[in-house]
Scaffold this motif. Structure first.
Motif, short mmCIF file in Angstrom:
data_model
loop_
_atom_site.label_atom_id
_atom_site.label_comp_id
_atom_site.label_asym_id
_atom_site.label_seq_id
_atom_site.Cartn_x
_atom_site.Cartn_y
_atom_site.Cartn_z
N VAL A 1 0.68 -1.18 -0.12
CA VAL A 1 0.07 -0.01 0.02
C VAL A 1 0.91 1.32 -0.09
O VAL A 1 1.86 1.43 0.78
CB VAL A 1 -0.82 0.19 1.36
CG1 VAL A 1 -1.55 1.33 1.17
CG2 VAL A 1 -1.97 -1.14 0.94
N LEU A 2 0.58 2.04 -1.02
CA LEU A 2 1.26 3.33 -1.04
C LEU A 2 0.44 4.67 -0.62
O LEU A 2 -0.68 4.57 -1.34
CB LEU A 2 1.98 3.56 -2.46
CG LEU A 2 2.42 5.14 -2.72
CD1 LEU A 2 3.70 5.12 -1.66
CD2 LEU A 2 3.13 5.35 -4.07
N PHE A 3 0.69 5.43 0.59
CA PHE A 3 -0.13 6.32 0.96
C PHE A 3 0.35 7.62 0.87
O PHE A 3 1.60 7.76 0.96
CB PHE A 3 -0.28 6.18 2.70
CG PHE A 3 -1.05 7.30 3.27
CD1 PHE A 3 -2.39 7.47 2.74
CD2 PHE A 3 -0.32 8.11 4.28
CE1 PHE A 3 -3.07 8.82 3.17
CE2 PHE A 3 -1.21 9.01 4.72
CZ PHE A 3 -2.36 9.45 4.27
N THR B 1 15.69 9.16 -23.93
CA THR B 1 15.06 8.08 -24.34
C THR B 1 14.21 7.56 -23.26
O THR B 1 14.46 7.80 -22.17
CB THR B 1 16.05 6.87 -24.59
OG1 THR B 1 16.85 6.60 -23.67
CG2 THR B 1 16.79 7.12 -25.77
N SER B 2 12.94 7.02 -23.57
CA SER B 2 11.93 6.55 -22.34
C SER B 2 12.08 4.96 -22.24
O SER B 2 12.10 4.36 -23.13
CB SER B 2 10.66 6.96 -22.82
OG SER B 2 9.51 6.40 -21.88
N ILE B 3 12.33 4.75 -20.99
CA ILE B 3 12.59 3.08 -20.65
C ILE B 3 11.17 2.71 -19.73
O ILE B 3 11.20 3.25 -18.83
CB ILE B 3 13.86 2.95 -19.85
CG1 ILE B 3 15.01 3.30 -20.64
CG2 ILE B 3 14.01 1.67 -19.70
CD1 ILE B 3 16.44 3.31 -20.15
N PRO B 4 10.51 1.99 -20.32
CA PRO B 4 9.24 1.51 -19.59
C PRO B 4 9.90 0.59 -18.48
O PRO B 4 10.72 -0.29 -18.63
CB PRO B 4 8.53 0.55 -20.75
CG PRO B 4 9.62 0.12 -21.76
CD PRO B 4 10.64 1.31 -21.75
N LEU B 5 9.39 0.70 -17.39
CA LEU B 5 9.78 -0.07 -16.17
C LEU B 5 8.44 -0.62 -15.48
O LEU B 5 7.68 0.12 -14.95
CB LEU B 5 10.47 0.74 -15.17
CG LEU B 5 10.95 0.24 -13.72
CD1 LEU B 5 11.87 -0.93 -14.02
CD2 LEU B 5 11.49 1.35 -12.99
N ASP B 6 8.32 -1.92 -15.55
CA ASP B 6 7.32 -2.59 -14.65
C ASP B 6 7.35 -2.43 -13.36
O ASP B 6 8.46 -2.71 -12.72
CB ASP B 6 7.00 -4.06 -15.04
CG ASP B 6 6.59 -4.25 -16.67
OD1 ASP B 6 5.82 -3.44 -17.32
OD2 ASP B 6 7.19 -5.28 -17.18
N ILE B 7 6.22 -2.28 -12.54
CA ILE B 7 6.09 -2.08 -11.13
C ILE B 7 5.19 -3.10 -10.54
O ILE B 7 4.27 -3.57 -11.22
CB ILE B 7 5.88 -0.85 -10.61
CG1 ILE B 7 4.54 -0.47 -11.19
CG2 ILE B 7 7.23 0.14 -11.07
CD1 ILE B 7 4.18 1.11 -10.54
N ALA B 8 5.31 -3.77 -9.20
CA ALA B 8 4.50 -4.56 -8.81
C ALA B 8 3.16 -4.11 -8.51
O ALA B 8 2.91 -2.94 -8.24
CB ALA B 8 5.13 -5.05 -7.48
N PRO B 9 2.03 -4.78 -8.78
CA PRO B 9 0.68 -4.50 -8.45
C PRO B 9 0.76 -3.99 -7.02
O PRO B 9 1.03 -4.58 -6.20
CB PRO B 9 -0.06 -5.67 -8.88
CG PRO B 9 0.56 -6.40 -9.53
CD PRO B 9 2.18 -6.41 -9.26
N PHE B 10 0.14 -2.76 -6.77
CA PHE B 10 -0.13 -2.00 -5.43
C PHE B 10 -1.30 -1.30 -5.42
O PHE B 10 -2.07 -1.25 -6.36
CB PHE B 10 1.09 -1.13 -5.45
CG PHE B 10 0.97 -0.02 -6.09
CD1 PHE B 10 0.58 1.47 -5.67
CD2 PHE B 10 1.40 0.15 -7.56
CE1 PHE B 10 0.41 2.56 -6.26
CE2 PHE B 10 1.20 1.28 -8.20
CZ PHE B 10 0.67 2.41 -7.72
N THR B 11 -1.56 -0.86 -4.31
CA THR B 11 -2.63 -0.11 -4.01
C THR B 11 -2.35 1.27 -3.31
O THR B 11 -1.63 1.43 -2.48
CB THR B 11 -3.82 -0.65 -2.89
OG1 THR B 11 -4.38 -2.01 -3.30
CG2 THR B 11 -4.87 0.11 -2.61
N LEU B 12 -2.77 2.31 -4.12
CA LEU B 12 -2.43 3.49 -3.63
C LEU B 12 -3.70 4.17 -3.00
O LEU B 12 -4.80 4.00 -3.30
CB LEU B 12 -2.53 4.42 -5.06
CG LEU B 12 -2.33 6.02 -4.79
CD1 LEU B 12 -0.99 6.39 -3.95
CD2 LEU B 12 -2.39 6.90 -6.01
N VAL B 13 -3.29 4.64 -1.77
CA VAL B 13 -4.35 5.29 -1.05
C VAL B 13 -3.90 6.83 -0.92
O VAL B 13 -2.69 7.21 -0.52
CB VAL B 13 -4.36 4.85 0.36
CG1 VAL B 13 -5.48 5.42 1.27
CG2 VAL B 13 -4.59 3.50 0.46
N GLY B 14 -4.78 7.63 -1.54
CA GLY B 14 -4.60 9.08 -1.42
C GLY B 14 -5.29 9.77 -0.48
O GLY B 14 -6.46 9.44 -0.15
#
Length: 354
Positions: free
Chosen positions: A116-118, A153-166
């Motif tokens: 969870v990213l708050f 240049t733009s490099i795509p970076l995959d990130i782990a599925p997460f839940t954002l709480v704002g």
């Protein structure tokens, strides 16, 4: 320790719903750890429970969650509860801290699946970081730009599925694209006195305060519908009870203690009364601009606007008009003055639960 901390705090912070850095440790100890422990916000709790339970049954991260509402109502606590209910880790940051897209990219790349990213004060996030957040919320991917100018240049970076709480105190300042990417939005309301009594009772047990029911009711009635303020007043009343009474917080003890801290029966403090007094005595009840009013009481306009004004409006003592702020009949009456015939509002203010 709490006694020393409370003594050092400015008296004008007593009824402020904003977080005070010196209170961080105490607030942390009082936070509910589970949804079942969270007092108040019944509709939000029910909706959030369904969102979380449904996601856990599916074995996938829940939708991103936006918590909006005035400060001091428990948005940070709810974000931590979301992580606890999911059995996940939580990473905490704030909108003002995310000035560059690189700051956000570094944080997102360190997330593990299900984390969870708050982001507190998410409405204050910098635009480059916000645009990166769009892609992260939708596709769990960020594009990191390497280099400058034509050679970038733009490099795509995959990130782990997460839940954002704002969390935001000003949902109207969120951009449409960001708001639309939250799957669940909860608006938190001010607490009723009986709910604040439950908050105070729970906090008293944790702090070891001998709080009587009538004492809890007295503190709750002056807490502006805000748990953070209620807990702050509880600690200050506890100090008074230990020094000048037998340690028990009764209605009489709470009443005397809050008089020392300049909190009146309607939950107004020195600054609130100064604002009303200036508006009535110096400007004839208004209308007057917020900047002029702030100068008259010797405070910053943001303090008057964010700390005093919201409660005075809810209490029916201050009215906002296109030409400026106007004192209502209730404000004149509270100051012991006769209201002019054209003063807006009723003569008796309507507060929570009345």
């Amino acid at each position: 320790m709490d006694t020393d901390m409370d003594t050092e705090m400015d008296a004008d912070t007593t009824l402020s719903p904003l977080a005070v850095p010196e209170e961080r440790d105490v607030e942390s100890s009082l936070r509910p750890k589970r949804l079942s422990e969270f007092v108040g916000q019944a509709r939000v709790r029910e909706q959030l429970q369904l969102v979380l339970e449904g996601a856990m049954r599916r074995g996938s991260p829940p939708d991103h969650v936006l918590l909006s509402g005035p400060p001091g109502l428990g948005k940070t606590s709810l974000s931590m509860i979301i992580a606890a209910e999911l059995g996940s880790a939580i990473r905490i940051t704030s909108g003002p801290a995310l000035e560059r897209a690189g700051d956000l990219a570094a944080m997102l790349s360190n997330l593990l699946e299900g984390d969870v990213l708050f982001i507190d004060e998410i409405h204050r996030i910098a635009r480059p970081a916000e645009e990166m957040l769009y892609l992260a919320m939708e596709d769990f991917r960020v594009d990191v730009v390497v280099g400058k100018g034509p050679g970038a240049t733009s490099i795509p970076l995959d990130i782990a599925p997460f839940t954002l709480v704002g969390a935001t105190t000003r949902s109207g300042m969120l951009t449409g694209p960001l708001r639309d990417r939250f799957g669940f939005t909860a608006h938190m309301e001010f607490y009723e006195p009986h709910e604040l009594e439950q908050v105070l009772t729970r906090s008293a047990v944790i702090l070891g305060v001998d709080l009587r029911p009538d004492g809890a009711a007295e503190i709750a009635s002056r807490s502006r519908g805000t748990p953070r303020i209620a807990n702050r007043l509880l600690r200050r009343v506890r100090d008074y009870a230990e020094v000048r009474a037998n340690g028990a917080v009764t209605r009489e003890v709470a009443h005397s203690a809050l008089a020392v801290y300049d909190v009146d029966e309607l939950g107004l403090d020195r600054l609130d009364r100064a604002v009303l007094g200036a508006l009535v005595r110096s400007f004839g009840g208004g209308p007057v601009g917020i900047s002029t009013l702030a100068v008259a009481v010797g405070e910053e306009s943001t303090t008057v606007e964010e700390v005093c004004e919201p409660y005075l409006v809810r209490a029916g003592m201050l009215a906002r008009t296109p030409r400026g702020r106007v004192a209502t009949a209730a404000a004149w009456q509270h100051l012991g003055l006769r209201a002019p015939g054209d003063a807006p509002g009723q003569a008796t203010p309507t507060l929570f639960g009345e």
